[in-house]
Design an enzyme around this catalytic site. Structure first.
Site, PDB file in Angstrom:
ATOM      1  N   TYR A  66       0.642  -1.260  -0.052  1.00  0.00           N
ATOM      2  CA  TYR A  66      -0.024   0.021   0.101  1.00  0.00           C
ATOM      3  C   TYR A  66       0.811   1.127   0.081  1.00  0.00           C
ATOM      4  CZ  TYR A  66      -3.831  -3.277   1.356  1.00  0.00           C
ATOM      5  OH  TYR A  66      -4.721  -4.127   1.220  1.00  0.00           O
ATOM      6  N   SER A  71     -13.385  -4.472   0.599  1.00  0.00           N
ATOM      7  CA  SER A  71     -14.321  -3.928  -0.468  1.00  0.00           C
ATOM      8  C   SER A  71     -15.489  -4.101  -0.103  1.00  0.00           C
ATOM      9  CB  SER A  71     -13.676  -4.257  -1.843  1.00  0.00           C
ATOM     10  OG  SER A  71     -12.475  -3.283  -2.172  1.00  0.00           O
ATOM     11  N   LEU A  85     -17.936  -2.077  -0.183  1.00  0.00           N
ATOM     12  CA  LEU A  85     -18.695  -1.068  -1.002  1.00  0.00           C
ATOM     13  C   LEU A  85     -17.962  -1.284  -2.466  1.00  0.00           C
ATOM     14  CD1 LEU A  85     -18.883   1.947   1.442  1.00  0.00           C
ATOM     15  CD2 LEU A  85     -20.565   0.395   1.022  1.00  0.00           C
TER      16      LEU A  85
HETATM   17  P1  NDP Z   1     -14.904  -0.105  -0.027  1.00  0.00           P
HETATM   18  O1  NDP Z   1     -15.265  -0.873  -0.936  1.00  0.00           O
HETATM   19  O2  NDP Z   1     -15.711   0.100   1.352  1.00  0.00           O
HETATM   20  O3  NDP Z   1     -14.533   1.383  -0.325  1.00  0.00           O
HETATM   21  C1  NDP Z   1     -13.917   2.451   0.236  1.00  0.00           C
HETATM   22  C2  NDP Z   1     -13.971   3.691  -0.572  1.00  0.00           C
HETATM   23  O4  NDP Z   1     -15.352   4.095  -0.813  1.00  0.00           O
HETATM   24  C3  NDP Z   1     -13.692   4.999   0.635  1.00  0.00           C
HETATM   25  O5  NDP Z   1     -12.097   5.167   0.543  1.00  0.00           O
HETATM   26  C4  NDP Z   1     -14.385   6.050   0.056  1.00  0.00           C
HETATM   27  O6  NDP Z   1     -13.561   6.384  -1.362  1.00  0.00           O
HETATM   28  C5  NDP Z   1     -15.688   5.313  -0.557  1.00  0.00           C
HETATM   29  N1  NDP Z   1     -16.880   5.450   0.673  1.00  0.00           N
HETATM   30  C6  NDP Z   1     -16.652   4.694   1.880  1.00  0.00           C
HETATM   31  N2  NDP Z   1     -17.526   4.907   2.519  1.00  0.00           N
HETATM   32  C7  NDP Z   1     -18.434   5.986   1.789  1.00  0.00           C
HETATM   33  C8  NDP Z   1     -19.786   6.567   1.994  1.00  0.00           C
HETATM   34  N3  NDP Z   1     -20.552   6.343   3.134  1.00  0.00           N
HETATM   35  N4  NDP Z   1     -20.229   7.515   1.132  1.00  0.00           N
HETATM   36  C9  NDP Z   1     -19.565   7.358  -0.087  1.00  0.00           C
HETATM   37  N5  NDP Z   1     -18.247   6.887  -0.385  1.00  0.00           N
HETATM   38  C10 NDP Z   1     -17.862   6.296   0.564  1.00  0.00           C
HETATM   39  O7  NDP Z   1     -13.498  -0.603   0.887  1.00  0.00           O
HETATM   40  P2  NDP Z   1     -11.891  -0.687   0.232  1.00  0.00           P
HETATM   41  O8  NDP Z   1     -11.857  -1.033  -1.182  1.00  0.00           O
HETATM   42  O9  NDP Z   1     -11.445   0.571   0.741  1.00  0.00           O
HETATM   43  O10 NDP Z   1     -11.204  -1.964   0.973  1.00  0.00           O
HETATM   44  C11 NDP Z   1     -11.249  -1.956   2.340  1.00  0.00           C
HETATM   45  C12 NDP Z   1      -9.959  -2.508   2.843  1.00  0.00           C
HETATM   46  O11 NDP Z   1      -9.866  -3.857   2.694  1.00  0.00           O
HETATM   47  C13 NDP Z   1      -8.885  -1.843   2.557  1.00  0.00           C
HETATM   48  O12 NDP Z   1      -8.542  -0.518   2.900  1.00  0.00           O
HETATM   49  C14 NDP Z   1      -7.822  -2.897   2.767  1.00  0.00           C
HETATM   50  O13 NDP Z   1      -7.264  -2.725   3.925  1.00  0.00           O
HETATM   51  C15 NDP Z   1      -8.489  -3.942   2.321  1.00  0.00           C
HETATM   52  N6  NDP Z   1      -8.160  -4.492   0.932  1.00  0.00           N
HETATM   53  C16 NDP Z   1      -7.540  -5.661   0.942  1.00  0.00           C
HETATM   54  C17 NDP Z   1      -7.266  -6.274  -0.352  1.00  0.00           C
HETATM   55  C18 NDP Z   1      -6.689  -7.456  -0.437  1.00  0.00           C
HETATM   56  O14 NDP Z   1      -6.206  -7.909  -1.466  1.00  0.00           O
HETATM   57  N7  NDP Z   1      -6.397  -8.214   0.560  1.00  0.00           N
HETATM   58  C19 NDP Z   1      -7.571  -5.512  -1.419  1.00  0.00           C
HETATM   59  C20 NDP Z   1      -8.339  -4.312  -1.286  1.00  0.00           C
HETATM   60  C21 NDP Z   1      -8.793  -3.803   0.142  1.00  0.00           C
HETATM   61  P3  NDP Z   1     -13.706   7.994  -1.690  1.00  0.00           P
HETATM   62  O15 NDP Z   1     -14.359   9.125  -0.542  1.00  0.00           O
HETATM   63  O16 NDP Z   1     -12.505   8.140  -2.313  1.00  0.00           O
HETATM   64  O17 NDP Z   1     -14.492   7.948  -2.999  1.00  0.00           O
END
Ligand code: NDP
Length: 325
Positions: A54, A211, A213
């Site tokens: 990351y 993820s 969302l």
């Molecule tokens: P999400 O799918 O929940 O996406 C999060 C993003 O969505 C936020 O950064 C924000 O982005 C947007 N968001 C979140 N809440 C809201 C809301 N209420 N209203 C509007 N927009 C919102 O989760 P991630 O994809 O971030 O995944 C979560 C965690 O999982 C990661 O941080 C990581 O630690 C882990 N992960 C692990 C992986 C793996 O291969 N093991 C791969 C990917 C993630 P913005 O405001 O910028 O639009």
């Protein structure tokens, strides 16, 4: 906050946790990262997820500096790291994969960047066909026995490989994998619900899902256009924008567009419904949230109450709608 066991282990993680991917060290500054960690911790979140890859290691530095500044008691939260990809863009052959060399170096480096003495959870971020399962299990067992790692697991490994690692560990009295970290959301559910079904109970496997969302797609925020201040609006996330918005020929985006109306029926936001949907799966130990601002964490953490108030009939209605969309 609700706390759930990490599979058959004694560790209790908050049902909602918080991760650093593409935000820490990239999209948000040190202060915003610190404030989100402080807010989440104050709400009972006890697990913060990270990885060597990351922001090329900077996400771990940001998290480590923030936790140091906040001076939260180390026994009040769990931290993870993951190794496999190396610190892109151009890791040397010794600096990637799941060899004993890289798993050990990456663990030591994560401990330095996160400014802690041990990782609570340490993941093999992807399978590595060049490293024998025996070498991986032996290395992880050693790191656990050295006290540098408490629980080890995998991320996006096929069930058959997780099973092979567990069987090797069992046969040799070694510590086996305790958890998997798969993607899990309304648009991406097969691996968690079908492929892993036979191994939850047989291995005592917990899952820490990512993820919820689909990178924000399930909030409905991308229905009309891509907001400039959103994840998919970031110029260095062009690859992710394409992967999310064009998934299955745009079918994911079309299905996500139906969510706001469904959420309205249950008097919650689309994000809350999508996260509550992940929480209702009893195999999920924790849903790892992502956020770029505190207001999102505030909204998303309230998904717990939504999950608690929806009954079986409501979930059936939601499933029917998902199947029809
Ligand atoms: P999400 O799918 O929940 O996406 C999060 C993003 O969505 C936020 O950064 C924000 O982005 C947007 N968001 C979140 N809440 C809201 C809301 N209420 N209203 C509007 N927009 C919102 O989760 P991630 O994809 O971030 O995944 C979560 C965690 O999982 C990661 O941080 C990581 O630690 C882990 N992960 C692990 C992986 C793996 O291969 N093991 C791969 C990917 C993630 P913005 O405001 O910028 O639009």
């Amino acid at each position: 906050m609700e706390y759930r066991r990490l599979g058959s282990s004694g560790l209790k993680l908050s049902a909602l946790s918080f991760g650093a991917w593409v935000t820490f060290g990239r999209q948000v500054d040190q202060r915003a990262a610190r404030d989100m960690l402080a807010y989440a911790h104050a709400q009972g979140v006890n697990f913060f997820d990270n990885a060597e890859v990351y922001a090329h290691g900077v996400a771990e530095e940001v998290m480590g500096a923030a936790l140091h500044e906040l001076a939260l008691p180390r026994d009040s939260y769990c931290l993870s790291s993951k190794a496999y990809f190396g610190r892109l863009p151009d890791p040397a052959p010794t600096q990637r994969g799941l060899s004993r060399k890289h798993l050990t170096d990456a663990c030591h480096q994560a401990l330095r960047r996160l400014r802690v003495d041990y990782l609570d959870l340490y993941y093999c971020h992807r399978p590595d066909e060049d490293t024998p399962v025996a070498e991986i299990v032996l290395t992880m067992d050693t790191l656990v026995r050295q006290g540098k790692v408490l629980y080890w697991g995998t991320s996006e490994w096929p069930a058959v490989l997780i099973n092979a690692a567990a069987e090797f560990a069992h046969a040799h009295h070694l510590i086996g994998p305790q958890m998997e970290q798969p993607q899990y959301n309304m648009l991406h559910r097969e691996r968690v619900e079908q492929e892993y079904a036979p191994i939850y109970n047989s291995l005592g496997l917990g899952i820490t899902t990512w993820s919820p969302l689909a990178s924000g797609l399930l909030t409905g925020k991308y229905a009309a256009k891509v907001p400039a201040d959103s994840r998919l609006g970031q110029s260095d996330n062009a690859w992710l924008r394409e992967a999310v918005l064009d998934a299955e020929g745009g079918a994911h985006a079309r299905r996500a567009a139906a969510l706001p109306a469904l959420a309205m029926e249950f008097e919650c936001s689309p994000a809350q419904l999508a996260i509550a949907w992940c929480l209702k799966n009893p195999h999920v130990s924790t849903v790892i949230l992502g956020a770029s601002r505190i207001s999102q964490l505030e909204e998303n953490l309230a998904a717990l109450a939504v999950a608690q108030r929806l009954d079986a009939a409501a979930w059936q209605h939601i499933e029917n709608n998902l199947a029809a969309s």
